[in-house]
Design an enzyme around this catalytic site. Sequence first.
Site, short mmCIF file in Angstrom:
data_model
loop_
_atom_site.label_atom_id
_atom_site.label_comp_id
_atom_site.label_asym_id
_atom_site.label_seq_id
_atom_site.Cartn_x
_atom_site.Cartn_y
_atom_site.Cartn_z
N GLN A 508 0.82 -1.21 0.00
CA GLN A 508 0.00 0.00 0.00
C GLN A 508 0.86 1.27 0.00
O GLN A 508 0.49 2.27 -0.61
CB GLN A 508 -0.93 0.01 1.22
CG GLN A 508 -1.91 1.15 1.26
CD GLN A 508 -2.82 1.20 0.04
OE1 GLN A 508 -3.08 0.17 -0.58
NE2 GLN A 508 -3.27 2.39 -0.31
N GLU A 509 1.98 1.23 0.68
CA GLU A 509 2.82 2.42 0.81
C GLU A 509 3.50 2.79 -0.51
O GLU A 509 3.45 3.95 -0.93
CB GLU A 509 3.89 2.20 1.88
CG GLU A 509 3.39 2.32 3.31
CD GLU A 509 3.16 3.76 3.73
OE1 GLU A 509 3.50 4.68 2.98
OE2 GLU A 509 2.60 3.96 4.82
N SER A 510 4.14 1.84 -1.15
CA SER A 510 5.00 2.17 -2.29
C SER A 510 4.81 1.29 -3.50
O SER A 510 5.42 1.55 -4.54
CB SER A 510 6.47 2.08 -1.86
OG SER A 510 6.80 0.73 -1.53
N TYR A 617 -6.54 3.50 3.77
CA TYR A 617 -5.22 2.89 3.95
C TYR A 617 -5.32 1.66 4.87
O TYR A 617 -4.80 0.58 4.54
CB TYR A 617 -4.29 3.93 4.55
CG TYR A 617 -2.91 3.45 4.90
CD1 TYR A 617 -1.87 3.51 3.98
CD2 TYR A 617 -2.61 2.96 6.17
CE1 TYR A 617 -0.59 3.09 4.31
CE2 TYR A 617 -1.34 2.54 6.51
CZ TYR A 617 -0.33 2.60 5.58
OH TYR A 617 0.94 2.18 5.91
#
Length: 657
Positions: A508-510, A617
């Site tokens: 999810q972050e990158s 998120y």
Amino acid sequence: MTYRIAIAAIVGLIGLSVLSPAEASKRRPEPTRAAAPAPLGVDEAFVAAHQAFTKNDLPRFEAMAAQARSHPLATYLDYWRLRLQLQRPAGEALPGAADADVRRFLARHEGTLVADLLSRDWMLDLGKRAEWGVFDGEYARWILRDDDEVHCYAALGEIERGRPAPQAREAVFSVHSFGPGCTALLDAQVRTRAIGRDDLVARLFSALETNSADTVRLLGERLQLDPKALDLALSRPSKALETTRTRELALIALSRLARRDPSEAIERLGANAHALRDSDVAFVRSQVAASAMRRLDARALEWARDALDAPATDETWRWLARAALREQDWTTLRRVVARMSEAARSDPAWVYWSARAARQAGDAVQADEMLRTIAGQFSFYGQLAAEDLGSLTAPPPSALAATPEELAQAARNDGFERALRFYALGLRFEGNREWNFQLRGMSDRQLLAAARWACTQQVLDRCVNTAERTRDEHDFALRFVSPFLDRMKPAAASADLDPAWVYGLIRQESRFVMDAKSWAGAQGLMQIMPSTGRWIAKKLGERNFRVEQLHDLDTNLRFGTFYLRAVLDDLEGSPLLASAAYNAGPGRPRNWRSTLAAPIEGAIFAEIIPFNETRDYVKKVLTNATYYAALFTGRPQSLKARLGNVGPSSSMPADIP
């Protein structure tokens, strides 16, 4: 005195002007010649041309484009040049001066992304010039159809030619911001009386719901509100309410006040009710309730119950539904969801919670029917629905691997090749746009082959995103890639963390982009802020830490897992709260749970998170983690077990950034 000084100055200037050339040359310093800039490599020149394009610097662009003429992506130079020409101010170029060049470009590059982008830009120019015949032809061929302004111009063209424009009203009511085209469309509908004063007020309501001050000002002008009074209502609503007697100004001031202080807005509503209609009062109450829910104020449900007849939109009803969900008032939840649009009621979130409400009301058959409509989806609520129906989370059967010919077809795609070149230049946005344009109309087999080829090229974010698009055939090893597992496992083990959760967070972050950098400055796979990196380095006793090290794989994994362990311990071992803390900072989830009156299930807490970004998120991280765990262990997994329960707790500050 002034006169004498002026005369002396003039005489002095004359004296200088009559010096002999030899004397003058002695007095004038030799001009310094600027060294000519060293020629750049073709890649560097291309990137510099792109930078000049984004800054609307045509001279600099032309200088850099001249050095990049031989670049494999030179077509983009031509596109950027034409776009700069189309965007030149009216006084600098004749209307339509670029039309012939645009036509030639579109004919030469038909069917490509750059042609579609230029067609969109040209339509914006054609709309301003009311060249509707040419506009219609381009609009019919336009592929992406992703610009509200173009759609507004299309409707405007119909109105100006006396034709029916059924899409005009929807365009004005759905657009997020009013550019020239949508403003002109609004004015045309007012002029032709397709939109009246009540319609403008209804549009004003939706602008207040989204807190769009610019749109409120634009509508205020069309409602002929006093500009100074309007500014006061927007900037100092309490002050405005002391003197205003105008319905629209009172609505604006009360709605703005509701966002700042729901309690004061309720108090002021009583004093200003005489200037409002009953529907206006209900609307203000709905804004008070929505604002209170964004603050997790316990009074939100009470105010929501008083606002069920409000002329509000889904933007408000979602917040009021969360207020009912937070207190598990299933009856009010069902009434709120009933006020949503059909599209919002079909959202998996409200299908799921409506099913839960039906079960609470004793209608298990209806509940199961509703759950089955979403249980096959690979999403947060799809997993929860399946689990409520008795099935834990497991990946579907994997599709057959892509054949060599299918992979070769992906490798031959010119658009994919252009995307790779953009990635190599660090122009990821342009690369992603080029890549995604190629995916239109692809079959599942083609998508899986493209995803597999992206993985072989180490473009992991495109691998994941492309594999996510399949409809019937799936490969979850591509959707949930697990690169550098041999280096991840030691980092996760050192922090005593579940690798599935860490992978779910990185995804999810990158999306596994090694050099990812957010607009806020977060860096690397686990998107660590520089200040957080320095804090972690201090805790780990690393005195020579440099921010650039956050792009080193092992450093990023070690630092990211250390921080994730810290927030997990700070939040009593809850992956749900720790995931929220990783996104929004540990102080916020501590504050959010301190507002609870009693423990609630984790799924409810996830839905009532007041930050839209953090809510989305958290859902995605834990959904990812559940699938990763199923892939790693080969056994079905429970999302509900990961979510757990969240109980009230005091908000005590901790030494964690």
